[in-house]
Design a protein around this motif. Sequence first.
Motif, PDB file in Angstrom:
ATOM      1  N   ALA A  37       0.843  -1.199   0.000  1.00 55.57           N
ATOM      2  CA  ALA A  37       0.000   0.000   0.000  1.00 55.57           C
ATOM      3  C   ALA A  37       0.874   1.243   0.000  1.00 55.57           C
ATOM      4  CB  ALA A  37      -0.903   0.010   1.234  1.00 55.57           C
ATOM      5  N   THR A  38       0.307   2.335  -0.509  1.00 55.23           N
ATOM      6  CA  THR A  38       0.996   3.626  -0.455  1.00 55.23           C
ATOM      7  C   THR A  38       0.073   4.646   0.200  1.00 55.23           C
ATOM      8  OG1 THR A  38       0.224   4.298  -2.646  1.00 55.23           O
ATOM      9  CG2 THR A  38       2.357   3.193  -2.543  1.00 55.23           C
ATOM     10  N   TYR A  39       0.702   5.575   0.904  1.00 52.36           N
ATOM     11  CA  TYR A  39      -0.036   6.629   1.593  1.00 52.36           C
ATOM     12  C   TYR A  39       0.695   7.948   1.390  1.00 52.36           C
ATOM     13  CZ  TYR A  39      -1.760   2.453   3.957  1.00 52.36           C
ATOM     14  OH  TYR A  39      -2.284   1.215   4.222  1.00 52.36           O
ATOM     15  N   PRO A  40      -0.025   9.006   1.036  1.00 49.95           N
ATOM     16  CA  PRO A  40       0.637  10.312   0.902  1.00 49.95           C
ATOM     17  C   PRO A  40       1.107  10.790   2.276  1.00 49.95           C
ATOM     18  CG  PRO A  40      -1.738  10.554   0.668  1.00 49.95           C
ATOM     19  CD  PRO A  40      -1.455   9.081   0.775  1.00 49.95           C
ATOM     20  N   LEU A  41       2.217  11.471   2.269  1.00 55.30           N
ATOM     21  CA  LEU A  41       2.779  12.016   3.504  1.00 55.30           C
ATOM     22  C   LEU A  41       2.848  13.527   3.337  1.00 55.30           C
ATOM     23  CD1 LEU A  41       3.991  11.258   6.248  1.00 55.30           C
ATOM     24  CD2 LEU A  41       6.208  11.051   5.124  1.00 55.30           C
ATOM     25  N   GLY A  42       1.836  14.201   3.845  1.00 57.27           N
ATOM     26  CA  GLY A  42       1.761  15.649   3.702  1.00 57.27           C
ATOM     27  C   GLY A  42       2.917  16.356   4.392  1.00 57.27           C
ATOM     28  N   GLU A  43       3.134  17.581   3.982  1.00 54.63           N
ATOM     29  CA  GLU A  43       4.219  18.377   4.557  1.00 54.63           C
ATOM     30  C   GLU A  43       4.035  18.491   6.064  1.00 54.63           C
ATOM     31  OE1 GLU A  43       6.115  22.817   4.099  1.00 54.63           O
ATOM     32  OE2 GLU A  43       5.140  21.899   2.361  1.00 54.63           O
ATOM     33  N   GLY A  44       5.078  18.141   6.791  1.00 54.91           N
ATOM     34  CA  GLY A  44       5.051  18.222   8.244  1.00 54.91           C
ATOM     35  C   GLY A  44       4.296  17.088   8.921  1.00 54.91           C
ATOM     36  N   ALA A  45       3.768  16.140   8.149  1.00 53.56           N
ATOM     37  CA  ALA A  45       3.005  15.038   8.736  1.00 53.56           C
ATOM     38  C   ALA A  45       3.936  14.040   9.427  1.00 53.56           C
ATOM     39  CB  ALA A  45       2.192  14.332   7.659  1.00 53.56           C
ATOM     40  N   ASP A  46       3.446  13.460  10.488  1.00 54.03           N
ATOM     41  CA  ASP A  46       4.187  12.457  11.241  1.00 54.03           C
ATOM     42  C   ASP A  46       3.859  11.089  10.654  1.00 54.03           C
ATOM     43  OD1 ASP A  46       5.514  10.970  13.209  1.00 54.03           O
ATOM     44  OD2 ASP A  46       3.775  11.055  14.561  1.00 54.03           O
ATOM     45  N   TYR A  47       4.878  10.390  10.170  1.00 53.63           N
ATOM     46  CA  TYR A  47       4.636   9.106   9.515  1.00 53.63           C
ATOM     47  C   TYR A  47       4.010   8.089  10.471  1.00 53.63           C
ATOM     48  CZ  TYR A  47       8.782   6.898  11.611  1.00 53.63           C
ATOM     49  OH  TYR A  47       9.680   6.373  12.484  1.00 53.63           O
ATOM     50  N   VAL A  48       4.325   8.149  11.750  1.00 52.03           N
ATOM     51  CA  VAL A  48       3.751   7.216  12.726  1.00 52.03           C
ATOM     52  C   VAL A  48       2.239   7.426  12.807  1.00 52.03           C
ATOM     53  CG1 VAL A  48       3.708   6.530  15.158  1.00 52.03           C
ATOM     54  CG2 VAL A  48       5.895   7.039  14.045  1.00 52.03           C
ATOM     55  N   ARG A  49       1.812   8.694  12.830  1.00 54.68           N
ATOM     56  CA  ARG A  49       0.377   9.003  12.899  1.00 54.68           C
ATOM     57  C   ARG A  49      -0.332   8.591  11.617  1.00 54.68           C
ATOM     58  NH1 ARG A  49      -2.811  12.682  11.132  1.00 54.68           N
ATOM     59  NH2 ARG A  49      -1.207  14.099  10.410  1.00 54.68           N
ATOM     60  N   VAL A  50       0.278   8.879  10.463  1.00 51.64           N
ATOM     61  CA  VAL A  50      -0.318   8.507   9.174  1.00 51.64           C
ATOM     62  C   VAL A  50      -0.502   6.992   9.109  1.00 51.64           C
ATOM     63  CG1 VAL A  50       0.065   8.444   6.671  1.00 51.64           C
ATOM     64  CG2 VAL A  50       0.552  10.539   7.956  1.00 51.64           C
ATOM     65  N   LEU A  51       0.510   6.250   9.502  1.00 45.42           N
ATOM     66  CA  LEU A  51       0.418   4.793   9.485  1.00 45.42           C
ATOM     67  C   LEU A  51      -0.632   4.292  10.474  1.00 45.42           C
ATOM     68  CD1 LEU A  51       4.194   3.953   9.101  1.00 45.42           C
ATOM     69  CD2 LEU A  51       2.392   3.317   7.479  1.00 45.42           C
ATOM     70  N   ALA A  52      -0.702   4.897  11.654  1.00 45.13           N
ATOM     71  CA  ALA A  52      -1.689   4.487  12.658  1.00 45.13           C
ATOM     72  C   ALA A  52      -3.109   4.689  12.138  1.00 45.13           C
ATOM     73  CB  ALA A  52      -1.476   5.258  13.953  1.00 45.13           C
ATOM     74  N   GLU A  53      -3.349   5.821  11.492  1.00 47.31           N
ATOM     75  CA  GLU A  53      -4.682   6.093  10.933  1.00 47.31           C
ATOM     76  C   GLU A  53      -5.023   5.114   9.812  1.00 47.31           C
ATOM     77  OE1 GLU A  53      -4.535  10.205   9.814  1.00 47.31           O
ATOM     78  OE2 GLU A  53      -4.651  10.892  11.887  1.00 47.31           O
ATOM     79  N   ALA A  54      -4.003   4.546   9.189  1.00 44.66           N
ATOM     80  CA  ALA A  54      -4.206   3.600   8.088  1.00 44.66           C
ATOM     81  C   ALA A  54      -4.221   2.145   8.561  1.00 44.66           C
ATOM     82  CB  ALA A  54      -3.111   3.796   7.038  1.00 44.66           C
ATOM     83  N   GLY A  55      -4.146   1.919   9.882  1.00 45.72           N
ATOM     84  CA  GLY A  55      -4.255   0.570  10.406  1.00 45.72           C
ATOM     85  C   GLY A  55      -2.949  -0.129  10.728  1.00 45.72           C
ATOM     86  N   TRP A  56      -1.840   0.612  10.734  1.00 48.03           N
ATOM     87  CA  TRP A  56      -0.519   0.036  10.992  1.00 48.03           C
ATOM     88  C   TRP A  56       0.053   0.553  12.301  1.00 48.03           C
ATOM     89  CZ3 TRP A  56       0.843  -3.515   7.412  1.00 48.03           C
ATOM     90  CH2 TRP A  56       0.277  -3.419   6.135  1.00 48.03           C
ATOM     91  N   ARG A  57       0.938  -0.240  12.917  1.00 47.63           N
ATOM     92  CA  ARG A  57       1.679   0.195  14.091  1.00 47.63           C
ATOM     93  C   ARG A  57       3.164   0.054  13.789  1.00 47.63           C
ATOM     94  NH1 ARG A  57      -0.334  -2.629  18.518  1.00 47.63           N
ATOM     95  NH2 ARG A  57       0.711  -4.489  17.770  1.00 47.63           N
ATOM     96  N   VAL A  58       3.900   1.115  14.055  1.00 49.21           N
ATOM     97  CA  VAL A  58       5.355   1.075  13.889  1.00 49.21           C
ATOM     98  C   VAL A  58       5.900   0.281  15.067  1.00 49.21           C
ATOM     99  CG1 VAL A  58       7.474   2.437  13.770  1.00 49.21           C
ATOM    100  CG2 VAL A  58       5.388   3.273  12.652  1.00 49.21           C
ATOM    101  N   SER A  59       6.663  -0.772  14.769  1.00 47.00           N
ATOM    102  CA  SER A  59       7.134  -1.661  15.837  1.00 47.00           C
ATOM    103  C   SER A  59       8.621  -1.525  16.121  1.00 47.00           C
ATOM    104  CB  SER A  59       6.791  -3.114  15.492  1.00 47.00           C
ATOM    105  OG  SER A  59       7.300  -3.474  14.236  1.00 47.00           O
ATOM    106  N   GLY A  60       9.238  -0.544  15.518  1.00 46.34           N
ATOM    107  CA  GLY A  60      10.653  -0.304  15.770  1.00 46.34           C
ATOM    108  C   GLY A  60      11.017   1.095  15.320  1.00 46.34           C
ATOM    109  N   SER A  61      12.237   1.474  15.567  1.00 45.14           N
ATOM    110  CA  SER A  61      12.647   2.806  15.131  1.00 45.14           C
ATOM    111  C   SER A  61      13.011   2.776  13.652  1.00 45.14           C
ATOM    112  CB  SER A  61      13.826   3.302  15.962  1.00 45.14           C
ATOM    113  OG  SER A  61      14.917   2.420  15.824  1.00 45.14           O
ATOM    114  N   ALA A  62      12.850   3.906  13.005  1.00 40.81           N
ATOM    115  CA  ALA A  62      13.137   4.013  11.574  1.00 40.81           C
ATOM    116  C   ALA A  62      14.638   4.121  11.348  1.00 40.81           C
ATOM    117  CB  ALA A  62      12.427   5.226  10.988  1.00 40.81           C
ATOM    118  N   GLU A  63      15.098   3.448  10.320  1.00 45.92           N
ATOM    119  CA  GLU A  63      16.501   3.538   9.919  1.00 45.92           C
ATOM    120  C   GLU A  63      16.592   4.464   8.717  1.00 45.92           C
ATOM    121  OE1 GLU A  63      18.368  -0.252   9.310  1.00 45.92           O
ATOM    122  OE2 GLU A  63      17.231  -1.158  10.947  1.00 45.92           O
ATOM    123  N   THR A  64      17.495   5.416   8.759  1.00 48.58           N
ATOM    124  CA  THR A  64      17.664   6.378   7.679  1.00 48.58           C
ATOM    125  C   THR A  64      18.241   5.694   6.439  1.00 48.58           C
ATOM    126  OG1 THR A  64      18.038   8.122   9.299  1.00 48.58           O
ATOM    127  CG2 THR A  64      18.739   8.571   7.043  1.00 48.58           C
TER     128      THR A  64
END
Length: 139
Positions: A37-64
């Motif tokens: 799936a793909t989800y738009p990430l608006g300017e200044g949006a928090d990816y954790v919140r966007v994913l949560a609203e879409a039914g996902w939970r971040v289970s680890g820290s993001a790697e750059t």
Amino acid sequence: MATTYAAHIVTDESLGGPEIIVMTVADPDTGAADEIATYPLGEGADYVRVLAEAGWRVSGSAETTDTGAVAEVEAVDPVVIVEHVTFARSRAEAEFARQDTSWRTVIGNAMRDGDSATALARAAGVSRERVYQLRDGRR
């Protein structure tokens, strides 16, 4: 144990970002992974919140990465995720139908206009017989 996925947080605008692309975890032998799936990430949006609203939970820290970041995620609301991918699937099917109609129409018209069946078949990646079927509206 829940299935985990990889959320690619793409911030590089030259790659279509900013967006989040959730994919299967890459196969250790082939490196292959499938886009889920793909989800738009608006300017200044928090990816954790966007994913949560879409039914996902971040289970680890993001790697750059060079293009943004990658985080491990798991599905916590499969119904929301299935609704999203079903909608995306129906849009893709509609686009395929539109492209298929265009392809059939252009080839059929070119054949009726007297263009070379061999050249059209080569350009379309089909047999000469197939371009005659398209001309005649068969299959």
